[in-house]
Design a protein around this motif. Structure first.
Motif, PDB file in Angstrom:
ATOM      1  N   LEU A   1       0.857  -1.129   0.013  1.00  0.00           N
ATOM      2  CA  LEU A   1       0.039  -0.105  -0.101  1.00  0.00           C
ATOM      3  C   LEU A   1       0.861   1.188   0.108  1.00  0.00           C
ATOM      4  CD1 LEU A   1      -2.453   1.645   0.349  1.00  0.00           C
ATOM      5  CD2 LEU A   1      -2.150   1.104   2.851  1.00  0.00           C
ATOM      6  N   GLU A   2       0.704   2.067  -0.981  1.00  0.00           N
ATOM      7  CA  GLU A   2       1.423   3.396  -1.211  1.00  0.00           C
ATOM      8  C   GLU A   2       0.629   4.430  -0.828  1.00  0.00           C
ATOM      9  OE1 GLU A   2       4.784   5.737  -3.703  1.00  0.00           O
ATOM     10  OE2 GLU A   2       3.709   4.146  -4.666  1.00  0.00           O
ATOM     11  N   ILE A   3       0.941   5.150   0.235  1.00  0.00           N
ATOM     12  CA  ILE A   3       0.120   6.399   0.719  1.00  0.00           C
ATOM     13  C   ILE A   3       0.729   7.752  -0.123  1.00  0.00           C
ATOM     14  CG2 ILE A   3      -0.806   7.749   2.536  1.00  0.00           C
ATOM     15  CD1 ILE A   3      -0.530   5.099   4.129  1.00  0.00           C
ATOM     16  N   GLY A   4       0.045   8.310  -0.898  1.00  0.00           N
ATOM     17  CA  GLY A   4       0.762   9.570  -1.549  1.00  0.00           C
ATOM     18  C   GLY A   4       1.801   8.900  -2.452  1.00  0.00           C
ATOM     19  N   ALA A   5       1.339   8.883  -3.728  1.00  0.00           N
ATOM     20  CA  ALA A   5       2.224   8.227  -4.669  1.00  0.00           C
ATOM     21  C   ALA A   5       2.672   9.036  -5.840  1.00  0.00           C
ATOM     22  CB  ALA A   5       1.442   7.000  -5.233  1.00  0.00           C
ATOM     23  N   GLY A   6       2.660  10.259  -5.676  1.00  0.00           N
ATOM     24  CA  GLY A   6       3.074  11.163  -6.733  1.00  0.00           C
ATOM     25  C   GLY A   6       2.407  10.890  -8.066  1.00  0.00           C
ATOM     26  N   LEU A   7       2.974  10.992  -9.155  1.00  0.00           N
ATOM     27  CA  LEU A   7       2.649  10.376 -10.572  1.00  0.00           C
ATOM     28  C   LEU A   7       2.143   9.106 -10.566  1.00  0.00           C
ATOM     29  CD1 LEU A   7       1.457  11.544 -13.240  1.00  0.00           C
ATOM     30  CD2 LEU A   7       3.797  11.494 -14.037  1.00  0.00           C
ATOM     31  N   GLY A   8       2.662   8.358  -9.811  1.00  0.00           N
ATOM     32  CA  GLY A   8       2.515   6.599  -9.870  1.00  0.00           C
ATOM     33  C   GLY A   8       3.823   5.916 -10.462  1.00  0.00           C
ATOM     34  N   ARG A   9       5.023   6.792 -10.364  1.00  0.00           N
ATOM     35  CA  ARG A   9       6.218   6.105 -11.048  1.00  0.00           C
ATOM     36  C   ARG A   9       6.621   4.991 -10.236  1.00  0.00           C
ATOM     37  NH1 ARG A   9       7.906   9.965 -15.214  1.00  0.00           N
ATOM     38  NH2 ARG A   9       7.313  12.295 -14.862  1.00  0.00           N
ATOM     39  N   SER A  10       6.741   5.135  -9.046  1.00  0.00           N
ATOM     40  CA  SER A  10       7.073   4.183  -8.033  1.00  0.00           C
ATOM     41  C   SER A  10       6.416   2.959  -8.195  1.00  0.00           C
ATOM     42  CB  SER A  10       7.332   4.502  -6.715  1.00  0.00           C
ATOM     43  OG  SER A  10       8.340   5.435  -6.423  1.00  0.00           O
ATOM     44  N   ALA A  11       5.029   3.104  -8.432  1.00  0.00           N
ATOM     45  CA  ALA A  11       4.008   2.107  -8.810  1.00  0.00           C
ATOM     46  C   ALA A  11       4.357   1.326  -9.922  1.00  0.00           C
ATOM     47  CB  ALA A  11       2.814   2.610  -8.643  1.00  0.00           C
ATOM     48  N   PHE A  12       4.695   2.059 -10.805  1.00  0.00           N
ATOM     49  CA  PHE A  12       5.086   1.497 -12.208  1.00  0.00           C
ATOM     50  C   PHE A  12       6.311   0.869 -12.214  1.00  0.00           C
ATOM     51  CE2 PHE A  12       7.868   1.718 -16.129  1.00  0.00           C
ATOM     52  CZ  PHE A  12       6.883   1.443 -16.950  1.00  0.00           C
ATOM     53  N   TYR A  13       7.431   1.106 -11.806  1.00  0.00           N
ATOM     54  CA  TYR A  13       8.462   0.355 -11.586  1.00  0.00           C
ATOM     55  C   TYR A  13       8.315  -0.952 -10.551  1.00  0.00           C
ATOM     56  CZ  TYR A  13      11.120   4.119 -13.913  1.00  0.00           C
ATOM     57  OH  TYR A  13      11.537   5.003 -14.589  1.00  0.00           O
ATOM     58  N   SER A  14       7.469  -0.704  -9.565  1.00  0.00           N
ATOM     59  CA  SER A  14       7.322  -1.845  -8.520  1.00  0.00           C
ATOM     60  C   SER A  14       6.392  -2.860  -9.346  1.00  0.00           C
ATOM     61  CB  SER A  14       6.577  -1.266  -7.203  1.00  0.00           C
ATOM     62  OG  SER A  14       7.473  -0.380  -6.470  1.00  0.00           O
ATOM     63  N   TYR A  15       5.631  -2.494 -10.032  1.00  0.00           N
ATOM     64  CA  TYR A  15       4.712  -3.526 -10.607  1.00  0.00           C
ATOM     65  C   TYR A  15       5.731  -4.285 -11.655  1.00  0.00           C
ATOM     66  CZ  TYR A  15       0.623  -5.044 -13.144  1.00  0.00           C
ATOM     67  OH  TYR A  15      -0.407  -6.226 -13.819  1.00  0.00           O
ATOM     68  N   LYS A  16       6.736  -3.393 -12.324  1.00  0.00           N
ATOM     69  CA  LYS A  16       7.411  -4.266 -13.226  1.00  0.00           C
ATOM     70  C   LYS A  16       8.512  -5.030 -12.671  1.00  0.00           C
ATOM     71  CE  LYS A  16       6.571  -2.384 -17.541  1.00  0.00           C
ATOM     72  NZ  LYS A  16       6.444  -2.718 -18.724  1.00  0.00           N
ATOM     73  N   ALA A  17       8.676  -5.036 -11.027  1.00  0.00           N
ATOM     74  CA  ALA A  17       9.613  -5.752 -10.401  1.00  0.00           C
ATOM     75  C   ALA A  17       8.605  -7.064 -10.034  1.00  0.00           C
ATOM     76  CB  ALA A  17       9.754  -4.972  -9.203  1.00  0.00           C
ATOM     77  N   GLY A  18       7.568  -7.095 -10.185  1.00  0.00           N
ATOM     78  CA  GLY A  18       6.638  -8.284 -10.043  1.00  0.00           C
ATOM     79  C   GLY A  18       5.774  -8.172  -8.654  1.00  0.00           C
ATOM     80  N   ILE A  19       5.510  -7.024  -8.221  1.00  0.00           N
ATOM     81  CA  ILE A  19       4.557  -6.551  -7.125  1.00  0.00           C
ATOM     82  C   ILE A  19       3.286  -6.488  -7.919  1.00  0.00           C
ATOM     83  CG2 ILE A  19       4.040  -5.353  -4.956  1.00  0.00           C
ATOM     84  CD1 ILE A  19       6.935  -4.571  -4.736  1.00  0.00           C
ATOM     85  N   LYS A  20       2.348  -7.502  -7.818  1.00  0.00           N
ATOM     86  CA  LYS A  20       1.004  -7.274  -8.744  1.00  0.00           C
ATOM     87  C   LYS A  20      -0.179  -6.822  -7.585  1.00  0.00           C
ATOM     88  CE  LYS A  20       3.208  -8.519 -12.354  1.00  0.00           C
ATOM     89  NZ  LYS A  20       3.957  -7.703 -13.088  1.00  0.00           N
TER      90      LYS A  20
END
Length: 338
Positions: A192-211
């Protein structure tokens, strides 16, 4: 240099989804309390109106955020900054140096480069690499492809393989690297990311396998995240407020829906200490109650700190605390909860 952006011809359904989620999120959203975001949100009244007006108006602000102040406060693309950079060679040189320095710091933090030691200048100094060479090395140490999708025009950054690396994207690479490392080490299946900016970290985390990844944010920022991630990851890989959750899709929800989020790990970067204290306390209490670990990177120059709130609620908390290796003036804290 500036990105050219991508020609958009097929985002009508995404725009409609973003608008519907924004309207639903606003209906559940209270006020921001004593927070600097209250002022920032007030400046963005035209964006709010466009998102509620119709698909054509919403599409215009979503497709070209650099033409307004939509991203002010959570990313580095906005009209005033683009105009300043376009008018000043010195500003271009300075901002390029900022991105280059961030890349070098992330290279050291990930193990892709040696740290310099000023106490031993005659020993083996770190290799001098270009930004592109450093990014090539970083890619060997992070669990995802180093890429910089630029769906919007006028994103400023250092060119890398035909894309443009902004400073926020570089910070996001480090955050996702650390998030993925902690998740794997501690057996965390959901973030769970609280306050994620544009979502760039979510993008990379998803690419790292965190679905199993959820973002909680205020409605305006969530609209930007939904459009960015829909354009870069794919519309089928986001699930918005008011929609049925889907497996393998990043959920983007307003604060009122935090109870719906799975959260073995809670992550917050550069926002908790900028919120109303009561709101920040609520988020930290939720993390302490629901998560195995809280990962925070925040400054400590406002009226309260993350550490203060944690200690007030959990005096015996196990906290690893150190200065951020990539952002001067920021404290990185890993709180082991259970």
């Amino acid at each position: 240099m500036f990105s050219k952006g991508q020609v958009v011809t097929d985002d009508a359904d995404l725009v409609r989804r973003v608008r519907a989620a924004y309207a639903a999120s606003m209906s559940s959203f209270g006020d921001l309390g004593d927070s600097q975001w209250a002022t920032l949100t007030g400046w963005k009244a035209p964006i709010h109106e466009a998102l509620l007006s119709g698909d054509e108006e919403a599409a215009a602000v979503l497709r070209d955020p650099g033409a307004s102040n939509f991203f002010v406060g959570f990313d580095v693309l906005d009209k005033e900054r683009t105009e300043r950079l376009s008018a000043s060679k010195e500003a271009i040189q300075y901002e390029t140096a900022v991105v280059d320095y961030a890349i070098k710091l992330v290279a050291v933090a990930t193990g892709a480069a040696r740290i310099n030691n000023p106490e031993a200048p005659d020993h083996r100094p770190p290799e001098q690499r270009s930004a592109a060479e450093s990014l090539d090395e970083i890619e060997k140490y992070v669990p995802f492809l180093v890429e910089f999708p630029n769906p919007f025009k006028d994103e400023f950054g250092i060119e890398y393989e035909g894309e443009y690396a902004s400073v926020r994207a570089i910070f996001a690479i480090y955050q996702a690297y650390k998030t993925a490392l902690l998740a794997k080490s501690l057996g965390c299946n959901s973030v769970l990311e609280i306050g994620a900016g544009l979502g760039r970290s979510a993008f990379y985390s998803y690419k790292a396998g965190i679905k199993n990844y959820t973002i909680i944010d205020i409605p305006l920022t969530s609209a930007a995240q939904a459009y960015f991630l829909g354009r870069t990851l794919g519309e089928d890989r986001i699930s918005l407020y008011g929609e049925e959750p889907r497996a393998g899709a990043i959920r983007i929800l307003p604060p009122a829906a935090i109870g719906e989020a799975a959260c073995d790990m809670t992550v917050n970067v550069d926002s908790l200490t900028e919120m109303d204290r009561g709101v920040a306390e609520g988020y930290i209490a939720h993390a302490l109650d629901k998560s195995k670990v809280l990962f925070s990177i925040n400054h400590e120059v406002n009226s309260f700190t993350v550490n203060e709130i944690i200690r007030s609620r959990r005096p015996d908390a196990k906290i690893f605390r150190n200065g951020s290796p990539v952002r001067a003036g920021y404290m990185e804290e890993i709180v082991f909860i259970r």
